[in-house]
Design an enzyme around this catalytic site. Structure first.
Site, PDB file in Angstrom:
ATOM      1  N   GLY A 152      43.010  86.133  52.296  1.00  0.00           N
ATOM      2  CA  GLY A 152      42.485  85.076  53.153  1.00  0.00           C
ATOM      3  C   GLY A 152      43.023  85.020  54.566  1.00  0.00           C
ATOM      4  O   GLY A 152      42.359  84.511  55.466  1.00  0.00           O
ATOM      5  N   GLU A 196      49.965  82.512  56.241  1.00  0.00           N
ATOM      6  CA  GLU A 196      49.070  82.119  55.148  1.00  0.00           C
ATOM      7  C   GLU A 196      47.783  81.517  55.722  1.00  0.00           C
ATOM      8  O   GLU A 196      47.784  81.002  56.843  1.00  0.00           O
ATOM      9  CB  GLU A 196      49.832  81.127  54.251  1.00  0.00           C
ATOM     10  CG  GLU A 196      49.140  80.598  53.034  1.00  0.00           C
ATOM     11  CD  GLU A 196      48.665  81.644  52.031  1.00  0.00           C
ATOM     12  OE1 GLU A 196      47.763  82.431  52.385  1.00  0.00           O
ATOM     13  OE2 GLU A 196      49.154  81.645  50.889  1.00  0.00           O
ATOM     14  N   ASP A 197      46.701  81.578  54.964  1.00  0.00           N
ATOM     15  CA  ASP A 197      45.452  80.988  55.434  1.00  0.00           C
ATOM     16  C   ASP A 197      45.445  79.468  55.275  1.00  0.00           C
ATOM     17  O   ASP A 197      45.125  78.735  56.191  1.00  0.00           O
ATOM     18  CB  ASP A 197      44.230  81.621  54.734  1.00  0.00           C
ATOM     19  CG  ASP A 197      44.313  81.569  53.210  1.00  0.00           C
ATOM     20  OD1 ASP A 197      45.354  81.139  52.660  1.00  0.00           O
ATOM     21  OD2 ASP A 197      43.331  81.972  52.560  1.00  0.00           O
ATOM     22  N   ASP A 246      47.209  74.191  50.245  1.00  0.00           N
ATOM     23  CA  ASP A 246      46.407  73.149  49.606  1.00  0.00           C
ATOM     24  C   ASP A 246      47.366  72.268  48.805  1.00  0.00           C
ATOM     25  O   ASP A 246      47.957  71.339  49.354  1.00  0.00           O
ATOM     26  CB  ASP A 246      45.359  73.868  48.748  1.00  0.00           C
ATOM     27  CG  ASP A 246      44.326  72.954  48.138  1.00  0.00           C
ATOM     28  OD1 ASP A 246      44.173  71.822  48.606  1.00  0.00           O
ATOM     29  OD2 ASP A 246      43.655  73.367  47.180  1.00  0.00           O
ATOM     30  N   PHE A 298      36.286  71.660  50.636  1.00  0.00           N
ATOM     31  CA  PHE A 298      36.407  73.105  50.422  1.00  0.00           C
ATOM     32  C   PHE A 298      35.795  73.825  51.621  1.00  0.00           C
ATOM     33  O   PHE A 298      34.676  73.531  52.032  1.00  0.00           O
ATOM     34  CB  PHE A 298      35.685  73.520  49.136  1.00  0.00           C
ATOM     35  CG  PHE A 298      35.877  74.966  48.823  1.00  0.00           C
ATOM     36  CD1 PHE A 298      37.015  75.405  48.163  1.00  0.00           C
ATOM     37  CD2 PHE A 298      34.927  75.912  49.200  1.00  0.00           C
ATOM     38  CE1 PHE A 298      37.209  76.741  47.888  1.00  0.00           C
ATOM     39  CE2 PHE A 298      35.112  77.249  48.930  1.00  0.00           C
ATOM     40  CZ  PHE A 298      36.256  77.674  48.273  1.00  0.00           C
ATOM     41  N   ARG A 343      34.003  85.496  54.066  1.00  0.00           N
ATOM     42  CA  ARG A 343      35.210  85.771  54.851  1.00  0.00           C
ATOM     43  C   ARG A 343      34.891  86.256  56.262  1.00  0.00           C
ATOM     44  O   ARG A 343      35.710  86.176  57.166  1.00  0.00           O
ATOM     45  CB  ARG A 343      36.054  86.860  54.170  1.00  0.00           C
ATOM     46  CG  ARG A 343      36.615  86.482  52.827  1.00  0.00           C
ATOM     47  CD  ARG A 343      37.649  87.503  52.386  1.00  0.00           C
ATOM     48  NE  ARG A 343      37.982  87.406  50.978  1.00  0.00           N
ATOM     49  CZ  ARG A 343      38.880  86.573  50.461  1.00  0.00           C
ATOM     50  NH1 ARG A 343      39.521  85.740  51.244  1.00  0.00           N
ATOM     51  NH2 ARG A 343      39.126  86.562  49.173  1.00  0.00           N
TER      52      ARG A 343
HETATM   53  P1  5GP Z   1      47.600  75.990  46.716  1.00  0.00           P
HETATM   54  O1  5GP Z   1      48.496  76.729  45.773  1.00  0.00           O
HETATM   55  O2  5GP Z   1      48.312  75.544  47.974  1.00  0.00           O
HETATM   56  O3  5GP Z   1      46.929  74.838  46.035  1.00  0.00           O
HETATM   57  O4  5GP Z   1      46.421  76.953  47.092  1.00  0.00           O
HETATM   58  C1  5GP Z   1      46.525  77.866  48.108  1.00  0.00           C
HETATM   59  C2  5GP Z   1      45.416  78.880  48.030  1.00  0.00           C
HETATM   60  O5  5GP Z   1      44.211  78.291  47.550  1.00  0.00           O
HETATM   61  C3  5GP Z   1      45.086  79.424  49.401  1.00  0.00           C
HETATM   62  O6  5GP Z   1      45.871  80.537  49.730  1.00  0.00           O
HETATM   63  C4  5GP Z   1      43.611  79.752  49.280  1.00  0.00           C
HETATM   64  O7  5GP Z   1      43.474  81.060  48.773  1.00  0.00           O
HETATM   65  C5  5GP Z   1      43.108  78.765  48.263  1.00  0.00           C
HETATM   66  N1  5GP Z   1      42.394  77.612  48.863  1.00  0.00           N
HETATM   67  C6  5GP Z   1      42.829  76.336  48.927  1.00  0.00           C
HETATM   68  N2  5GP Z   1      41.917  75.541  49.518  1.00  0.00           N
HETATM   69  C7  5GP Z   1      40.876  76.336  49.846  1.00  0.00           C
HETATM   70  C8  5GP Z   1      39.610  76.095  50.502  1.00  0.00           C
HETATM   71  O8  5GP Z   1      39.238  74.996  50.934  1.00  0.00           O
HETATM   72  N3  5GP Z   1      38.804  77.191  50.672  1.00  0.00           N
HETATM   73  C9  5GP Z   1      39.159  78.425  50.232  1.00  0.00           C
HETATM   74  N4  5GP Z   1      38.286  79.413  50.457  1.00  0.00           N
HETATM   75  N5  5GP Z   1      40.330  78.697  49.616  1.00  0.00           N
HETATM   76  C10 5GP Z   1      41.179  77.649  49.426  1.00  0.00           C
END
Ligand code: 5GP
Length: 178
Positions: A48, A102-103, A106, A155, A168
């Site tokens: 990402g 990181e992208d 969340d 999302f 992407r």
């Molecule tokens: P976390 O462990 O912080 O809950 O999730 C992180 C990962 O979830 C990110 O690196 C990403 O890959 C994915 N992610 C979280 N929110 C989104 C979103 O709104 N869109 C997309 N495409 N990926 C997300």
């Protein structure tokens, strides 16, 4: 405003490329200021963050290195919090200043696990640079010095981020139309 279709879902323009790049520019100048003498190793988390990483690196003027790692914790539209093994880090990070690129953060669970994994390799310091944070979803206490943008819980896709592998390639960031 643009509407795009990915599989069964529609997404609408949320953050245009020009606005993204303005914030990437700001983050880059913060890093240039803070880490000028640190010889940092940037660790970009694929897939990402590839677009953010490229735009960020082009704006860094300090001596630095970059490496790419992979891990996966996300399927469909909800975050599982599970982390797969960290793949691809060949560098010895002991004693080094590391910046994770990181992208999106969340829940923060992926980042927390990544931090634990990297800390076990004894770096001098680890800083986090992320394109996006969803502050209302954060479940863990994370210090994130470099944040390009904070967004609500929707999302999103585009600018490196995907929905089921697609989306992407878009320059702008789109949010899902419920
Ligand atoms: P976390 O462990 O912080 O809950 O999730 C992180 C990962 O979830 C990110 O690196 C990403 O890959 C994915 N992610 C979280 N929110 C989104 C979103 O709104 N869109 C997309 N495409 N990926 C997300």
């Amino acid at each position: 405003m643009d509407v795009i279709q990915i599989k069964e879902k529609q997404f609408k323009t949320f953050i245009p490329e020009a606005d993204i790049l303005k914030e990437v520019e700001r983050v880059a100048s913060e890093i240039n200021r803070d880490l000028a003498d640190a010889n940092p190793l940037f660790i970009s988390v694929l897939n990402g963050s590839f677009m953010f990483t490229a735009d960020l690196m082009k704006r860094l003027t300090i001596p630095c290195e970059i490496s790419f790692v992979k891990l996966a914790s996300y399927e469909g539209m909800s975050s599982s919090g599970k982390i797969k093994e960290l793949v691809g880090l060949g560098e010895d990070i002991a004693g080094r200043t590391v910046v994770i690129v990181e992208d999106i953060v969340d829940t923060g669970l992926t980042m927390q696990r990544l931090l634990e994994t990297l800390r076990a390799r004894n770096p001098k310091e680890i800083r986090i640079a992320t394109l996006l944070v969803k502050p209302d979803k954060l479940k863990v206490d994370l210090d994130i010095p470099y944040v390009a943008m904070r967004i609500p819980n929707d999302f999103i896709v585009g600018y490196g981020l995907d929905y089921e592998g697609f989306g992407r390639n878009y320059r702008d960031i789109y949010s899902v139309v419920e």
